[in-house]
Design an enzyme around this catalytic site. Structure first.
Site, PDB file in Angstrom:
ATOM      1  N   THR A   1       0.824  -1.221   0.000  1.00  0.00           N
ATOM      2  CA  THR A   1       0.000   0.000   0.000  1.00  0.00           C
ATOM      3  C   THR A   1       0.857   1.271   0.000  1.00  0.00           C
ATOM      4  O   THR A   1       0.668   2.164  -0.835  1.00  0.00           O
ATOM      5  CB  THR A   1      -0.912  -0.006   1.247  1.00  0.00           C
ATOM      6  OG1 THR A   1      -1.622  -1.236   1.256  1.00  0.00           O
ATOM      7  CG2 THR A   1      -1.875   1.159   1.250  1.00  0.00           C
TER       8      THR A   1
ATOM      9  N   HIS B   1      -9.177   8.642   7.674  1.00  0.00           N
ATOM     10  CA  HIS B   1      -9.444   8.795   9.108  1.00  0.00           C
ATOM     11  C   HIS B   1     -10.036  10.195   9.298  1.00  0.00           C
ATOM     12  O   HIS B   1      -9.728  11.107   8.518  1.00  0.00           O
ATOM     13  CB  HIS B   1      -8.160   8.741   9.936  1.00  0.00           C
ATOM     14  CG  HIS B   1      -7.304   7.529   9.722  1.00  0.00           C
ATOM     15  ND1 HIS B   1      -7.712   6.260  10.028  1.00  0.00           N
ATOM     16  CD2 HIS B   1      -6.031   7.397   9.280  1.00  0.00           C
ATOM     17  CE1 HIS B   1      -6.725   5.403   9.778  1.00  0.00           C
ATOM     18  NE2 HIS B   1      -5.701   6.067   9.310  1.00  0.00           N
TER      19      HIS B   1
ATOM     20  N   HIS C   1      -1.238   7.603  20.069  1.00  0.00           N
ATOM     21  CA  HIS C   1      -0.952   8.615  19.053  1.00  0.00           C
ATOM     22  C   HIS C   1      -0.306   9.882  19.641  1.00  0.00           C
ATOM     23  O   HIS C   1       0.548  10.493  19.006  1.00  0.00           O
ATOM     24  CB  HIS C   1      -2.234   8.979  18.289  1.00  0.00           C
ATOM     25  CG  HIS C   1      -2.864   7.798  17.633  1.00  0.00           C
ATOM     26  ND1 HIS C   1      -3.802   7.011  18.269  1.00  0.00           N
ATOM     27  CD2 HIS C   1      -2.658   7.246  16.418  1.00  0.00           C
ATOM     28  CE1 HIS C   1      -4.168   6.027  17.449  1.00  0.00           C
ATOM     29  NE2 HIS C   1      -3.486   6.147  16.328  1.00  0.00           N
TER      30      HIS C   1
ATOM     31  N   CYS D   1       0.328   7.717   9.437  1.00  0.00           N
ATOM     32  CA  CYS D   1      -0.594   8.630   8.757  1.00  0.00           C
ATOM     33  C   CYS D   1      -1.283   9.573   9.746  1.00  0.00           C
ATOM     34  O   CYS D   1      -1.358  10.789   9.516  1.00  0.00           O
ATOM     35  CB  CYS D   1      -1.630   7.836   7.974  1.00  0.00           C
ATOM     36  SG  CYS D   1      -2.346   6.459   8.906  1.00  0.00           S
TER      37      CYS D   1
HETATM   38  P1  NAD Z   1       1.203  -3.712   3.128  1.00  0.00           P
HETATM   39  O1  NAD Z   1       0.932  -5.001   3.803  1.00  0.00           O
HETATM   40  O2  NAD Z   1       0.173  -3.124   2.244  1.00  0.00           O
HETATM   41  O3  NAD Z   1       2.533  -3.834   2.275  1.00  0.00           O
HETATM   42  C1  NAD Z   1       3.691  -4.420   2.781  1.00  0.00           C
HETATM   43  C2  NAD Z   1       4.486  -5.029   1.644  1.00  0.00           C
HETATM   44  O4  NAD Z   1       5.685  -5.592   2.161  1.00  0.00           O
HETATM   45  C3  NAD Z   1       3.774  -6.142   0.905  1.00  0.00           C
HETATM   46  O5  NAD Z   1       3.881  -5.842  -0.469  1.00  0.00           O
HETATM   47  C4  NAD Z   1       4.570  -7.399   1.195  1.00  0.00           C
HETATM   48  O6  NAD Z   1       4.669  -8.189   0.030  1.00  0.00           O
HETATM   49  C5  NAD Z   1       5.924  -6.841   1.542  1.00  0.00           C
HETATM   50  N1  NAD Z   1       6.679  -7.657   2.513  1.00  0.00           N
HETATM   51  C6  NAD Z   1       6.214  -8.371   3.543  1.00  0.00           C
HETATM   52  N2  NAD Z   1       7.239  -8.936   4.219  1.00  0.00           N
HETATM   53  C7  NAD Z   1       8.356  -8.550   3.584  1.00  0.00           C
HETATM   54  C8  NAD Z   1       9.729  -8.811   3.788  1.00  0.00           C
HETATM   55  N3  NAD Z   1      10.143  -9.561   4.796  1.00  0.00           N
HETATM   56  N4  NAD Z   1      10.641  -8.272   2.915  1.00  0.00           N
HETATM   57  C9  NAD Z   1      10.225  -7.498   1.885  1.00  0.00           C
HETATM   58  N5  NAD Z   1       8.916  -7.214   1.658  1.00  0.00           N
HETATM   59  C10 NAD Z   1       8.004  -7.744   2.494  1.00  0.00           C
HETATM   60  O7  NAD Z   1       1.614  -2.697   4.289  1.00  0.00           O
HETATM   61  P2  NAD Z   1       1.415  -1.126   4.298  1.00  0.00           P
HETATM   62  O8  NAD Z   1       0.026  -0.802   4.682  1.00  0.00           O
HETATM   63  O9  NAD Z   1       1.975  -0.553   3.069  1.00  0.00           O
HETATM   64  O10 NAD Z   1       2.305  -0.721   5.552  1.00  0.00           O
HETATM   65  C11 NAD Z   1       3.711  -0.583   5.443  1.00  0.00           C
HETATM   66  C12 NAD Z   1       4.197   0.287   6.584  1.00  0.00           C
HETATM   67  O11 NAD Z   1       3.616   1.582   6.424  1.00  0.00           O
HETATM   68  C13 NAD Z   1       3.817  -0.181   7.983  1.00  0.00           C
HETATM   69  O12 NAD Z   1       4.832   0.214   8.887  1.00  0.00           O
HETATM   70  C14 NAD Z   1       2.558   0.604   8.271  1.00  0.00           C
HETATM   71  O13 NAD Z   1       2.310   0.752   9.648  1.00  0.00           O
HETATM   72  C15 NAD Z   1       2.909   1.922   7.618  1.00  0.00           C
HETATM   73  N6  NAD Z   1       1.759   2.759   7.238  1.00  0.00           N
HETATM   74  C16 NAD Z   1       0.653   2.195   6.664  1.00  0.00           C
HETATM   75  C17 NAD Z   1      -0.425   3.009   6.342  1.00  0.00           C
HETATM   76  C18 NAD Z   1      -1.682   2.463   5.729  1.00  0.00           C
HETATM   77  O14 NAD Z   1      -2.725   3.074   5.862  1.00  0.00           O
HETATM   78  N7  NAD Z   1      -1.663   1.350   5.041  1.00  0.00           N
HETATM   79  C19 NAD Z   1      -0.354   4.373   6.576  1.00  0.00           C
HETATM   80  C20 NAD Z   1       0.810   4.923   7.100  1.00  0.00           C
HETATM   81  C21 NAD Z   1       1.856   4.098   7.446  1.00  0.00           C
END
Ligand code: NAD
Length: 339
Positions: free
Chosen positions: A11, A220, A194, A140
């Site tokens: 994402t 949110h 938070h 976020c």
């Molecule tokens: P996600 O699950 O959508 O994506 C994570 C990706 O990492 C996946 O494509 C997966 O294939 C890959 N992955 C998993 N294990 C792995 C590994 N060992 N090595 C390499 N790649 C690997 O997660 P996300 O929502 O994008 O979240 C990523 C980070 O961003 C987290 O720390 C999350 O807290 C933070 N975040 C997420 C959001 C949100 O709303 N989704 C917002 C802000 C911050």
């Protein structure tokens, strides 16, 4: 050109990749996935070299018609800096390998502050990340809170903050999270995490937060009350917000009073993936009470607001722009937006 790798093309990672590719001073040298997926096909289609965490899975990718450039170690050899966007809690285990390959690294809000020792928001503490090897871009929600609190603090002094976050249950593509039919107090304890997370960027702010999760996938909503030290007016606050490069105003005249209408607006604006990188403050909600308390609602697109912050963090760490203003301008212009 700054060579950027994205470890974890999900994402956040896929959005950071596209935002980096749009910058005039950066290039994407690789992205990584753990298993074949729609996103992996798109990485191939975009021309981002695709690396995988476990090279033994290469045949599985190739059978699915997805070209693999190598393993994550190969990717790290090609970059100056890696953006770790693996799922929360996974990223910290990658620190040793980043150190081994001598690359700078950025983690996301799902990791703890201690993984990097610097928690980042472009508008608040760009200089802390200048030249740093390790930085964490806050979550976020924390990003949204930091932007508006810092703005108010600089202009009026913030004595205290109380905020409630109404959080989305899942990202739009998520099929395993909920709730489907509930309002979940998450956490039920007060305060939520938070507030302390805001303090990793803005250590002197007195802040208490609460949070709940509702059955929605887009954005949110924050309800914010700030007690200001100096006299403020509604017009003055709105003027400040208008000048902020990452906070947009949802005009009262637009009639928009929800997140659903914002999603529609973002699509109509032809934003990629309907992304709103800016915090969205509802004009009609902005009010100043008789004791200089500021109240407002702001909507935060959880998948998007941190993306632009990652781009600025790269520039700060690589010393590619001397000031936050310079980097933010470049980032925003490359993406074609002004808040
Ligand atoms: P996600 O699950 O959508 O994506 C994570 C990706 O990492 C996946 O494509 C997966 O294939 C890959 N992955 C998993 N294990 C792995 C590994 N060992 N090595 C390499 N790649 C690997 O997660 P996300 O929502 O994008 O979240 C990523 C980070 O961003 C987290 O720390 C999350 O807290 C933070 N975040 C997420 C959001 C949100 O709303 N989704 C917002 C802000 C911050």
């Amino acid at each position: 050109m700054i060579k950027v790798a994205i470890n974890g093309y999900g994402t956040i990672g896929k959005r950071v990749a596209d935002a980096v590719a749009a910058q005039p001073d950066m290039e994407v040298v690789g992205v990584s996935k753990t298993r074949p997926s729609g996103e992996a096909y798109i990485a191939n289609e975009r021309g981002y070299p695709l690396y995988i965490a476990d090279i033994e899975k290469k045949p599985v990718f190739e059978q699915a018609g997805i070209a693999v450039a190598g393993d994550v170690e190969e990717m790290l050899k090609k970059c100056d800096i890696v953006v770790d966007a693996t799922p929360g809690g996974v990223g910290k285990a990658n620190k040793a390998i980043y150190e081994l390959f001598n690359v700078k690294a950025i983690w996301q809000g799902g990791e703890k502050h201690e993984v990097a020792g610097i928690s980042f928001n472009s508008s608040c503490n760009y200089e802390d990340a200048y030249g740093a090897d390790f930085v964490r871009v806050v979550s976020c929600n924390t990003t949204g809170l930091c932007r508006i609190i810092h703005l108010a603090d600089e202009a009026y002094g913030v004595k205290s903050v109380f905020s409630t976050m109404v959080r989305r249950g899942s990202d739009p593509g998520g099929i395993k999270k909920g709730p489907v039919d509930a309002i979940v107090l998450n956490p039920v304890t007060i305060p939520s995490h938070h507030g302390p997370d805001v303090n990793t960027v803005l250590p002197t702010i007195d802040i208490v937060t609460t949070a709940m999760i509702v059955p929605t996938t887009f954005m949110h909503m924050h309800v914010i009350r700030m007690e200001l030290a100096r006299e403020a007016s509604r017009d003055g606050v709105l003027d400040l917000i208008r000048k902020h490069p990452r906070i947009g105003i949802v005009k009262g005249a637009s009639g928009i009073t929800s997140t659903a209408e914002l999603r529609e607006l973002a699509s109509d604006m032809n934003r990629p993936r309907g992304d709103l990188w800016e915090s969205c403050v509802y004009e009609d909600s902005v009010s100043v009470g008789t004791n200089n308390e500021l109240y407002l609602f702001q909507a935060i697109h959880q998948e998007a607001d941190v993306v632009v912050e990652n781009v600025d963090a790269i520039r700060a760490m690589m010393k590619a722009a001397d000031t936050a203003e310079e980097s933010i301008k470049m980032t925003n212009e490359a993406l074609g937006f002004s808040a």
